[in-house]
Write a protein that holds these residues in place. Structure first.
Motif, PDB file in Angstrom:
ATOM      1  N   ASP A  85       0.833  -1.202   0.000  1.00  0.00           N
ATOM      2  CA  ASP A  85       0.000   0.000   0.000  1.00  0.00           C
ATOM      3  C   ASP A  85       0.874   1.261   0.000  1.00  0.00           C
ATOM      4  O   ASP A  85       1.910   1.300   0.684  1.00  0.00           O
ATOM      5  CB  ASP A  85      -0.897   0.013   1.241  1.00  0.00           C
ATOM      6  CG  ASP A  85      -1.963  -1.068   1.197  1.00  0.00           C
ATOM      7  OD1 ASP A  85      -2.510  -1.307   0.106  1.00  0.00           O
ATOM      8  OD2 ASP A  85      -2.225  -1.675   2.253  1.00  0.00           O
ATOM      9  N   ALA A  98       0.046   3.936   5.770  1.00  0.00           N
ATOM     10  CA  ALA A  98      -1.104   3.797   4.871  1.00  0.00           C
ATOM     11  C   ALA A  98      -2.400   4.037   5.645  1.00  0.00           C
ATOM     12  O   ALA A  98      -2.552   3.585   6.784  1.00  0.00           O
ATOM     13  CB  ALA A  98      -1.111   2.407   4.254  1.00  0.00           C
ATOM     14  N   THR A  99      -3.302   4.759   5.029  1.00  0.00           N
ATOM     15  CA  THR A  99      -4.563   5.080   5.702  1.00  0.00           C
ATOM     16  C   THR A  99      -5.503   3.877   5.767  1.00  0.00           C
ATOM     17  O   THR A  99      -6.408   3.831   6.593  1.00  0.00           O
ATOM     18  CB  THR A  99      -5.274   6.231   4.969  1.00  0.00           C
ATOM     19  OG1 THR A  99      -5.426   5.882   3.578  1.00  0.00           O
ATOM     20  CG2 THR A  99      -4.445   7.509   5.067  1.00  0.00           C
ATOM     21  N   ALA A 100      -5.301   2.901   4.882  1.00  0.00           N
ATOM     22  CA  ALA A 100      -6.127   1.690   4.877  1.00  0.00           C
ATOM     23  C   ALA A 100      -5.287   0.523   4.383  1.00  0.00           C
ATOM     24  O   ALA A 100      -4.415   0.689   3.529  1.00  0.00           O
ATOM     25  CB  ALA A 100      -7.351   1.873   3.980  1.00  0.00           C
ATOM     26  N   ILE A 101      -5.546  -0.654   4.934  1.00  0.00           N
ATOM     27  CA  ILE A 101      -4.836  -1.860   4.513  1.00  0.00           C
ATOM     28  C   ILE A 101      -5.696  -2.589   3.486  1.00  0.00           C
ATOM     29  O   ILE A 101      -6.801  -3.040   3.791  1.00  0.00           O
ATOM     30  CB  ILE A 101      -4.549  -2.793   5.700  1.00  0.00           C
ATOM     31  CG1 ILE A 101      -3.732  -2.060   6.768  1.00  0.00           C
ATOM     32  CG2 ILE A 101      -3.812  -4.040   5.225  1.00  0.00           C
ATOM     33  CD1 ILE A 101      -2.365  -1.626   6.284  1.00  0.00           C
ATOM     34  N   THR A 102      -5.211  -2.676   2.259  1.00  0.00           N
ATOM     35  CA  THR A 102      -5.941  -3.364   1.207  1.00  0.00           C
ATOM     36  C   THR A 102      -5.558  -4.841   1.178  1.00  0.00           C
ATOM     37  O   THR A 102      -4.622  -5.278   1.856  1.00  0.00           O
ATOM     38  CB  THR A 102      -5.629  -2.741  -0.158  1.00  0.00           C
ATOM     39  OG1 THR A 102      -4.237  -2.962  -0.460  1.00  0.00           O
ATOM     40  CG2 THR A 102      -5.913  -1.238  -0.154  1.00  0.00           C
TER      41      THR A 102
END
Length: 232
Positions: A126, A140-144
């Motif tokens: 990410d 990272a603002t979100a974990i994909t």
């Protein structure tokens, strides 16, 4: 009337010379991949790090290069070098078995590291720490799914590498132990989320040291793997 049997340098008869030669040739070919994978990986990463817009060698780890325009280069680097590393690991297992060395299974740990690199290429990390441009300045603002997959494969691959550094029998076991400790410390530091220059540069040093260990180990086994297998 008797016929003489072909003998090796020591005078012992050669059994299955053609098969033995083929086995040794394949083993040496596989080990040769371990000499090329490291330089290819390091050169590719350094060149990308120097030419990619916004990438800072002292702040960004190599995995982030797989993001953005041109990211396919690092993805290909992960996959190609991973396959070459896995091939080298198979060669190490074959060579250690031929030489009747202890822990011949340890070569498969290097295969695990290679598989980890391939997986790290298949799953992209990410964006974070401002790379590629426009990414969050921090974590990272979100974990994909891709980011999680990258962490899992990279983590398992690195673990296999660290264990291999201790398990693979070499004439200089201390070099593997030093490499394993340095790599483990560097990976733990980067996994903590730190992007301090000393941490990022420390990981670069650990990666180069690990590739050097792999190359030296493969070269040693290449030289020791016999071209002919004498009977007796």
């Amino acid at each position: 009337m008797t016929t003489s049997r072909p003998t090796g340098p020591s005078g012992s008869p050669l059994v299955g010379r053609g098969h033995a030669d083929m086995h040794a040739a394949v083993t040496r070919s596989l080990l040769g991949h371990g000499l090329v994978a490291g330089p290819l990986y390091v050169v590719s990463a350094l060149v990308q790090g120097l030419v990619r817009d916004g990438f800072d060698l002292t702040r960004h780890d190599v995995s982030l290069l797989a993001n953005g325009p041109g990211g396919w280069v690092q993805i290909a680097t992960f996959v190609v070098c991973g396959l070459m590393t896995a091939a080298a690991g198979v060669g190490m297992a074959r060579s250690l078995r031929t030489l009747r060395a202890p822990r011949p299974w340890s070569g498969w740990l290097v295969v695990g590291y290679g598989v980890g690199l391939v997986g790290a290429g298949a799953f992209v990390a990410d964006p974070m720490n401002g790379f590629p441009p426009g990414a969050p300045a921090g974590p990272a603002t979100a974990i994909t799914v891709g980011g999680l997959g990258h962490l899992v494969f990279a983590g398992l691959g690195f673990l296999c590498l660290v264990v291999a550094c201790f398990a693979v029998p070499t004439p200089r076991p201390w070099s593997g132990r030093v490499t394993g400790v340095v790599f483990l410390v560097a990976f733990a530091a980067i996994a903590s989320g730190s992007s301090a220059p000393v941490v990022v540069l420390g990981l670069w040093v650990a990666v180069i040291l690990a590739w050097a260990w792999l190359a030296v180990t493969c070269l040693d086994l290449y030289r020791r793997t016999p071209l002919l297998t004498p009977a007796g």
